[in-house]
Write an enzyme that holds these catalytic residues in place. Structure first.
Site, PDB file in Angstrom:
ATOM      1  N   ARG A  35      -8.527  -0.250   4.836  1.00 31.72           N
ATOM      2  CA  ARG A  35      -7.554   0.351   3.947  1.00 31.72           C
ATOM      3  C   ARG A  35      -6.165   0.438   3.456  1.00 31.72           C
ATOM      4  NH1 ARG A  35      -6.319   5.709   7.540  1.00 31.72           N
ATOM      5  NH2 ARG A  35      -5.408   5.767   5.748  1.00 31.72           N
TER       6      ARG A  35
ATOM      7  N   CYS B 124      -5.494   7.886   9.383  1.00 29.56           N
ATOM      8  CA  CYS B 124      -6.146   7.206  11.475  1.00 29.56           C
ATOM      9  C   CYS B 124      -5.193   8.153  12.031  1.00 29.56           C
ATOM     10  CB  CYS B 124      -4.743   6.105  10.968  1.00 29.56           C
ATOM     11  SG  CYS B 124      -5.328   4.330   9.986  1.00 29.56           S
TER      12      CYS B 124
ATOM     13  N   ARG C 273      -0.314  14.375  12.943  1.00 31.70           N
ATOM     14  CA  ARG C 273       0.473  15.196  12.603  1.00 31.70           C
ATOM     15  C   ARG C 273       0.948  15.615  11.594  1.00 31.70           C
ATOM     16  NH1 ARG C 273      -2.004   8.755  10.110  1.00 31.70           N
ATOM     17  NH2 ARG C 273       0.276   8.745   9.062  1.00 31.70           N
TER      18      ARG C 273
ATOM     19  N   ASP D 208       4.835   0.872  12.239  1.00 37.30           N
ATOM     20  CA  ASP D 208       2.981  -0.103  11.525  1.00 37.30           C
ATOM     21  C   ASP D 208       2.637  -1.661  12.069  1.00 37.30           C
ATOM     22  OD1 ASP D 208       2.569   2.847  10.319  1.00 37.30           O
ATOM     23  OD2 ASP D 208       2.495   1.366   8.204  1.00 37.30           O
TER      24      ASP D 208
ATOM     25  N   LYS E 200       1.235  -1.125  -0.134  1.00 37.72           N
ATOM     26  CA  LYS E 200       0.075   0.062   0.129  1.00 37.72           C
ATOM     27  C   LYS E 200       1.282   0.944  -0.049  1.00 37.72           C
ATOM     28  CE  LYS E 200      -1.968   1.593   3.728  1.00 37.72           C
ATOM     29  NZ  LYS E 200      -1.663   3.038   4.090  1.00 37.72           N
ATOM     30  N   ASN E 201       1.771   1.396   0.873  1.00 38.06           N
ATOM     31  CA  ASN E 201       2.721   1.852   0.999  1.00 38.06           C
ATOM     32  C   ASN E 201       3.440   2.667   0.010  1.00 38.06           C
ATOM     33  OD1 ASN E 201       1.658   2.853   3.619  1.00 38.06           O
ATOM     34  ND2 ASN E 201       2.771   2.276   5.143  1.00 38.06           N
TER      35      ASN E 201
HETATM   36  C1  UD1 Z   1       4.168   6.366   6.439  1.00 39.48           C
HETATM   37  C2  UD1 Z   1       3.576   5.066   5.826  1.00 39.48           C
HETATM   38  C3  UD1 Z   1       2.438   5.177   7.665  1.00 39.48           C
HETATM   39  C4  UD1 Z   1       3.986   4.857   8.186  1.00 39.48           C
HETATM   40  C5  UD1 Z   1       4.636   5.806   8.660  1.00 39.48           C
HETATM   41  C6  UD1 Z   1       5.725   5.734   9.814  1.00 39.48           C
HETATM   42  C7  UD1 Z   1       2.186   6.316   4.002  1.00 39.48           C
HETATM   43  C8  UD1 Z   1       1.256   5.969   3.256  1.00 39.48           C
HETATM   44  N1  UD1 Z   1       1.998   6.056   5.194  1.00 39.48           N
HETATM   45  O1  UD1 Z   1       3.649   7.355   7.097  1.00 39.48           O
HETATM   46  O2  UD1 Z   1       1.472   4.122   7.536  1.00 39.48           O
HETATM   47  O3  UD1 Z   1       3.465   4.414   9.714  1.00 39.48           O
HETATM   48  O4  UD1 Z   1       5.379   6.491   7.425  1.00 39.48           O
HETATM   49  O5  UD1 Z   1       6.463   4.914   8.885  1.00 39.48           O
HETATM   50  O6  UD1 Z   1       3.122   5.771   3.674  1.00 39.48           O
HETATM   51  N2  UD1 Z   1       6.115  14.076  10.562  1.00 39.48           N
HETATM   52  C9  UD1 Z   1       6.395  15.683  11.298  1.00 39.48           C
HETATM   53  N3  UD1 Z   1       6.083  16.863   9.895  1.00 39.48           N
HETATM   54  C10 UD1 Z   1       5.746  16.753   8.793  1.00 39.48           C
HETATM   55  C11 UD1 Z   1       5.353  15.116   8.405  1.00 39.48           C
HETATM   56  C12 UD1 Z   1       6.132  14.114   9.451  1.00 39.48           C
HETATM   57  O7  UD1 Z   1       5.983  16.299  12.726  1.00 39.48           O
HETATM   58  O8  UD1 Z   1       5.465  17.495   8.254  1.00 39.48           O
HETATM   59  C13 UD1 Z   1       6.116  13.621  11.849  1.00 39.48           C
HETATM   60  C14 UD1 Z   1       4.257  13.057  12.113  1.00 39.48           C
HETATM   61  O9  UD1 Z   1       3.680  12.806  12.785  1.00 39.48           O
HETATM   62  C15 UD1 Z   1       4.967  11.227  12.538  1.00 39.48           C
HETATM   63  C16 UD1 Z   1       6.583  11.042  12.301  1.00 39.48           C
HETATM   64  O10 UD1 Z   1       6.676  12.351  11.669  1.00 39.48           O
HETATM   65  O11 UD1 Z   1       5.220  11.308  13.816  1.00 39.48           O
HETATM   66  C17 UD1 Z   1       6.526  10.487  10.931  1.00 39.48           C
HETATM   67  O12 UD1 Z   1       5.525  10.944   9.871  1.00 39.48           O
HETATM   68  P1  UD1 Z   1       5.813  10.088   8.444  1.00 39.48           P
HETATM   69  O13 UD1 Z   1       7.263   9.634   8.088  1.00 39.48           O
HETATM   70  O14 UD1 Z   1       5.790  11.231   7.583  1.00 39.48           O
HETATM   71  O15 UD1 Z   1       4.753   9.163   8.287  1.00 39.48           O
HETATM   72  P2  UD1 Z   1       3.417   9.380   6.977  1.00 39.48           P
HETATM   73  O16 UD1 Z   1       3.927   9.576   5.782  1.00 39.48           O
HETATM   74  O17 UD1 Z   1       2.582  10.129   7.492  1.00 39.48           O
END
Ligand code: UD1
Length: 420
Positions: free
Chosen positions: A399, A117, A122, A307, A23-24
């Site tokens: 999802r 989720c 986030r 995850d 998915k990711n």
């Molecule tokens: C992706 C994955 C999700 C996985 C996560 C961490 C997808 C579609 N989803 O989510 O399944 O759980 O990586 O491996 O690929 N953060 C900030 N600012 C930002 C972006 C992120 O503070 O602009 C923080 C988030 O709140 C979180 C951390 O960074 O605490 C990691 O988030 P991130 O790696 O961005 O996760 P996603 O890309 O949302």
């Protein structure tokens, strides 16, 4: 009306399953296809609700996107729209990945904040900060976000505040067709990022260093199309492995390499499972009682994936001896703890850490999914518990799993899905 997954536990799992594309990986590739001037065909794509949302977002933009079995075919339009509806943006977190490709291709994009989720705050500040460094102007009006780069994005050297997966993908998507060179420092190293870079490379992008902390992108004017099979879903593989560890039995996972989910396999081995690692195939066997594993901490790749934290927790409910899983990425990773408790598990949630005490005999219960992986974790716990479990709001599970019920039924699990 809610969707309910009903599970009769206590049956060991045996057999072989194929692991679908991740998915990711699929979601960023669908967003990336906005940048392609020719047809894109993605193969082995699971029919997830998040994939449906991505296809709906593509159609909103004026891109033709259709499914044929497990293939997705995308045909770009000449002139795309540059507005993403609030309704679709709110349906999933990965909708944020459409911002950079639309901005890069059209010179502007407007959208609202993404949903997803509820794992704690986030933010998308790193996505936006990086885009701003590449020349985008950003402003908000009535909860809509407006990004403009009428003269195109400009390559830049940028250090991510933390290695966010999504922000690394956004900035790769922004950089691939920007003017000049972009260097990203502190990038996330997840295999899905390497896969995105590989796909962009097949389409004519010039990217080096994906999978390391420093990624270099030489901008190209446009991308071609491609036929591409994304990597296997390491979290689906972890789900099957944890379910076998919880319920007992012997399961072979095909089309997946053990390195992709090595930290999960290592902990399950420590807990007493036998693991056989072959090329594109992993077998897990659990015959005896599991042992507690002490402290497991999640982290960014190649550490233990966040995850998989609730999935592992569900398996360790069956262990003799204590375990603690500390999530370092999301503050609310263990919403499933309530459901575990209802099944008789002896768990305690303290901040982002779940403590699992030994000696509990779990039984079926009425539970409710509160997020995707937590919902899957309840299903794993239910497969090992005695009696019947109902998981309400099972739509969360769709999802990330095309058909969890059939996946486990082919291994001997007893499940059905219905609406009430
Ligand atoms: C992706 C994955 C999700 C996985 C996560 C961490 C997808 C579609 N989803 O989510 O399944 O759980 O990586 O491996 O690929 N953060 C900030 N600012 C930002 C972006 C992120 O503070 O602009 C923080 C988030 O709140 C979180 C951390 O960074 O605490 C990691 O988030 P991130 O790696 O961005 O996760 P996603 O890309 O949302």
């Amino acid at each position: 009306m809610t969707e309910i997954l009903e599970i009769w536990g206590g049956h060991p799992l045996c057999g072989t399953v194929k692991i679908p594309s991740a998915k990711n990986s699929v979601l960023p590739l669908l967003a990336a296809s906005v940048l392609c001037q020719e047809k894109v065909c993605l193969e082995k794509v699971p029919d997830l609700s998040d994939v449906q949302v991505s296809l709906a977002l593509l159609r909103e933009l004026g891109v033709s996107a259709r499914q044929s079995g497990d293939r997705v075919l995308i045909t770009p339009g000449r002139q795309l729209k540059s507005s993403l509806s609030t309704e679709m943006m709110h349906k999933m977190r990965a909708s944020v990945l459409f911002l950079a490709p639309v901005l890069s291709r059209m010179g502007s994009v407007d959208a609202s904040l993404p949903g997803g989720c509820k794992l704690g705050a986030r933010p998308i500040d790193i996505h936006l900060d990086g885009l701003e460094k590449m020349g985008a102007s950003i402003h908000w009006h009535e909860e809509r976000l407006y990004l403009r780069a009428p003269h195109g994005l400009q390559g830049a050297e940028y250090t991510l505040r933390c290695p966010s997966v999504g922000a690394t993908e956004t900035l790769l998507l922004a950089a691939v067709c920007a003017r000049g060179t972009t260097i990203l420092h502190g990038a996330a190293r997840e295999p899905e990022i390497t896969d995105l870079a590989k796909f962009l490379g097949v389409c004519g992008g010039r990217i080096t260093g994906a999978g390391t902390e420093t990624i270099r992108v030489e901008g190209v004017p446009s991308l071609f199309g491609a036929t591409y099979t994304p990597i296997a879903d390491r979290i689906v593989a972890a789900t099957v492995a944890c379910a076998c560890a919880a319920a007992g039995g012997c399961v072979t996972m095909q089309d997946v390499r053990a390195e992709l989910f090595a930290p999960v396999l290592d902990v399950l081995e420590k807990a007493g499972c036998n693991i056989r690692r072959e090329e594109e195939r992993v077998t897990i066997e659990r015959r005896d009682l599991l042992h507690g594993v002490g402290l497991v901490e999640t982290g960014t790749y190649p550490e233990f994936p966040t995850d998989a934290a609730p999935l592992l927790a569900a398996a360790l409910l069956q262990a003799n001896g204590e375990s603690c899983i500390q999530d370092t990425i999301f503050p609310k990773r263990f919403a499933c703890a309530e459901g575990f408790g209802a099944m008789g598990a002896r768990v305690r949630l303290q901040d982002a850490a779940l403590y699992i005490n030994s000696g509990a005999i779990t039984h079926g219960a009425m539970t409710c999914a509160q997020d995707l992986r937590g919902g899957a974790a309840l299903a794993i716990a239910a497969l090992a518990a005695t009696g019947k479990t109902e998981i309400r709001d099972a739509f969360y599970i769709k999802r990330g799993y095309a058909d969890l019920k059939s996946l486990f039924r082919q291994l001997g699990g007893k499940m059905r899905m219905f609406k009430k």
